[in-house]
Write a protein that holds these residues in place. Sequence first.
Motif, short mmCIF file in Angstrom:
data_model
loop_
_atom_site.label_atom_id
_atom_site.label_comp_id
_atom_site.label_asym_id
_atom_site.label_seq_id
_atom_site.Cartn_x
_atom_site.Cartn_y
_atom_site.Cartn_z
N ARG A 1 -7.83 -4.47 -12.48
CA ARG A 1 -6.72 -4.53 -11.42
C ARG A 1 -5.95 -5.90 -11.52
O ARG A 1 -4.65 -6.02 -11.42
CB ARG A 1 -7.21 -4.15 -10.36
N GLU B 1 -2.04 -6.52 -12.42
CA GLU B 1 -0.97 -6.98 -11.32
C GLU B 1 -0.34 -8.28 -11.72
O GLU B 1 0.82 -8.31 -11.66
CB GLU B 1 -1.72 -7.20 -10.03
N MET B 2 -1.14 -9.10 -12.23
CA MET B 2 -0.58 -10.50 -12.71
C MET B 2 0.53 -10.20 -13.82
O MET B 2 1.47 -10.95 -13.77
CB MET B 2 -1.70 -11.38 -12.90
N ALA C 1 2.25 -7.85 -14.58
CA ALA C 1 3.54 -7.00 -13.69
C ALA C 1 4.33 -8.23 -13.35
O ALA C 1 5.54 -8.24 -13.56
CB ALA C 1 2.99 -5.86 -12.79
N ASN C 2 3.72 -9.21 -12.38
CA ASN C 2 4.41 -10.07 -11.78
C ASN C 2 5.07 -11.26 -12.81
O ASN C 2 6.11 -11.38 -12.56
CB ASN C 2 3.29 -10.87 -10.76
N GLU D 1 8.03 -9.62 -14.47
CA GLU D 1 9.25 -9.66 -13.53
C GLU D 1 9.81 -10.96 -13.64
O GLU D 1 10.94 -11.35 -13.70
CB GLU D 1 8.79 -9.10 -12.27
N LYS D 2 9.11 -12.04 -13.53
CA LYS D 2 9.31 -13.43 -13.37
C LYS D 2 10.14 -13.75 -14.83
O LYS D 2 10.90 -14.55 -14.85
CB LYS D 2 8.11 -14.24 -12.92
N LEU E 1 -9.54 -17.39 -9.56
CA LEU E 1 -9.71 -15.95 -9.31
C LEU E 1 -10.98 -15.71 -9.32
O LEU E 1 -11.70 -14.65 -8.70
CB LEU E 1 -8.86 -15.43 -10.40
N GLU F 1 -13.09 -16.38 -6.25
CA GLU F 1 -12.39 -15.23 -5.35
C GLU F 1 -13.60 -13.80 -5.75
O GLU F 1 -13.83 -13.31 -4.50
CB GLU F 1 -11.08 -14.86 -5.61
N PHE F 2 -13.48 -13.70 -6.97
CA PHE F 2 -14.40 -12.39 -6.94
C PHE F 2 -15.97 -12.69 -7.26
O PHE F 2 -16.59 -11.97 -7.54
CB PHE F 2 -14.06 -11.82 -8.49
N TYR G 1 6.34 -7.46 -2.73
CA TYR G 1 5.20 -7.45 -3.69
C TYR G 1 5.40 -8.64 -4.46
O TYR G 1 6.07 -9.56 -3.94
CB TYR G 1 5.78 -6.29 -4.87
N GLY G 2 4.38 -8.72 -5.45
CA GLY G 2 3.76 -10.01 -5.91
C GLY G 2 5.04 -11.05 -6.27
O GLY G 2 5.09 -11.96 -5.78
N TYR G 3 6.07 -10.65 -7.06
CA TYR G 3 7.11 -11.24 -7.90
C TYR G 3 7.87 -11.81 -6.91
O TYR G 3 8.54 -13.00 -6.57
CB TYR G 3 7.82 -10.69 -8.89
N LEU H 1 -1.74 -16.80 -5.90
CA LEU H 1 -0.96 -15.66 -5.20
C LEU H 1 -1.94 -14.46 -5.17
O LEU H 1 -2.22 -13.85 -4.29
CB LEU H 1 0.28 -15.41 -5.81
N TYR H 2 -2.65 -14.05 -6.35
CA TYR H 2 -3.18 -12.92 -6.27
C TYR H 2 -4.70 -13.20 -5.77
O TYR H 2 -5.27 -12.25 -4.98
CB TYR H 2 -3.55 -12.58 -7.63
N ASN I 1 -5.88 -10.85 -2.53
CA ASN I 1 -7.17 -10.29 -2.78
C ASN I 1 -8.01 -10.53 -1.47
O ASN I 1 -8.40 -9.72 -0.87
CB ASN I 1 -8.01 -10.83 -4.02
N ARG I 2 -8.00 -11.60 -1.05
CA ARG I 2 -8.98 -12.07 -0.07
C ARG I 2 -8.23 -11.58 1.39
O ARG I 2 -8.97 -11.02 2.28
CB ARG I 2 -8.64 -13.65 0.10
N GLU J 1 -6.42 -8.90 1.80
CA GLU J 1 -6.76 -7.49 1.72
C GLU J 1 -8.26 -7.14 2.13
O GLU J 1 -8.45 -6.34 2.97
CB GLU J 1 -6.47 -6.88 0.41
N LYS J 2 -9.14 -7.92 1.55
CA LYS J 2 -10.50 -7.72 2.02
C LYS J 2 -10.90 -7.88 3.34
O LYS J 2 -11.62 -7.26 4.07
CB LYS J 2 -11.42 -8.84 1.20
N SER K 1 -2.47 -2.74 0.98
CA SER K 1 -1.55 -2.56 -0.32
C SER K 1 -1.31 -0.98 -0.59
O SER K 1 -2.00 -0.31 -0.16
CB SER K 1 -2.09 -3.03 -1.72
N ARG L 1 5.16 -0.73 -8.48
CA ARG L 1 4.52 -1.94 -7.99
C ARG L 1 3.68 -1.79 -6.94
O ARG L 1 3.54 -0.77 -6.31
CB ARG L 1 5.80 -2.57 -7.64
N THR L 2 3.00 -2.60 -6.82
CA THR L 2 2.00 -2.90 -5.67
C THR L 2 2.68 -3.49 -4.73
O THR L 2 2.88 -4.70 -4.69
CB THR L 2 0.52 -3.43 -5.99
N TYR M 1 2.67 -5.14 -0.58
CA TYR M 1 1.73 -5.32 0.54
C TYR M 1 2.42 -5.08 1.80
O TYR M 1 3.71 -5.69 2.16
CB TYR M 1 1.02 -6.75 0.24
#
Lengths: 320, 107
Positions: free
Chosen positions: A23, A27-28, A30-31, A34-35, A63, A66-67, B25-27, B48-49, B53-54, B56-57, B63, B74-75, B77
Amino acid sequence: MEAIRSYLDNIFANLPRTKEVLRAKEEMLANMEEKYLAYKEEGRSENEAIGSVISEFGNIDELLSEFSIEQAVPQKTLRTVSKQEATDWLDLKRRSGLMVAFGVFLIIAGAAAVVFMGSMGHSEFGNYSLPVSTGSAMGVVLMLLMVVLAVALFIYSGMRLERFKFLQEPFILPDAVKKNVEDMKDQYTKTYTLAIIAGVSLCILAPLAIILPVVFLENTPVSQWVILMLLLVGCAVFIFTYFGSIMGSYDQLLKTGDYSEEPENKIIKAVSSAIWPLAVLAFFLMGFLGGLWHIAWIVFPVAALLFPVFITIAKAMKKE
Amino acid sequence: MISSDVIRGYNDLIILSLLTDQPSYGYDISRQIRTISEERYIIKETTLYSAFNRLEKQAYIESYSAVGKHGRQRTYYRITEKGRAYYREKCEEWILIKKVIEKFVKE
């Protein structure tokens, strides 16, 4: 855009493919896309846009912590297979499969040649009578020539594949390429299934080629039906080898089927590499020492039938 | 340019602040950070991601998936009540830190 995707593919290649990680990647991606489009709109060149997007990616360790994934650093960096290499491999494997299949057919046809030349001596073919010993000798010579040609084909195709030796070690197949290969395999599966059905049918029909004439025709020379049976078996083996080799080339890239990353069964591996040379050896011993050329061919169908039985048993025993 | 190490503790505050008025959203978030900071802070994708993630947890944001202007899936938030409370807490913390550090800064 493709550059961004393959950049991410490479970064994520060594990470566990958990839902969370996949996921994050989506997500990254997609970002970043767009960028990239926004940078292009601002008037940056293709290279500048990609460069900026990638330089703003950051550090994957952030990341991972984080995980709470320990970066599974492989002992040595794994070889990445490019799209071009994957295509070359599949192409080469198809051609070498054809050569090997033809070589195997030649060997079986060689056995048929011995039976054929030997039978000339029994004057079963009317006017073409030859002394038995001369006929057999010529048959053996013919067969040896065919075996030499077959072995030459095996060696040649093996050497051509040398370049791809690294596929036997663990390697990385980028997701984009993997998707591509999976699609190709899906498309091929239908052809493969039909080929296997045809091959199995031929195998089943082959013994009938002897049994039926012997039962229903009187005074028919058995040898010519043996030749027919051998040729049918030869065709079946050709089909198994050629189509199997193409299927194997997909499996090897995708690490599925016989090439999945399960611990391999050493006994099966040993026997499968030894069975055909042993069969050929038995064939020659029976022929040269026992003078049993007329019946020695039986080792090939017997080996072909016993081998799958053996594999099934070996696998079942291992499971217990 | 602000290095990501220095600003680490305040990414949460920045992101939550951008979500207070409307979901995003992200961008879009990374673009806004860039514009508002006048190009002094460009947030990295991984930063950012990780933050999303943090947050949201800890249930500070939620999201959901939606189709944006150009038909892109898009996702998005959105901030939660808990997130707003946390945001205010972080703002107070910053005001305090600013006051304290200020006293040690010699012009």
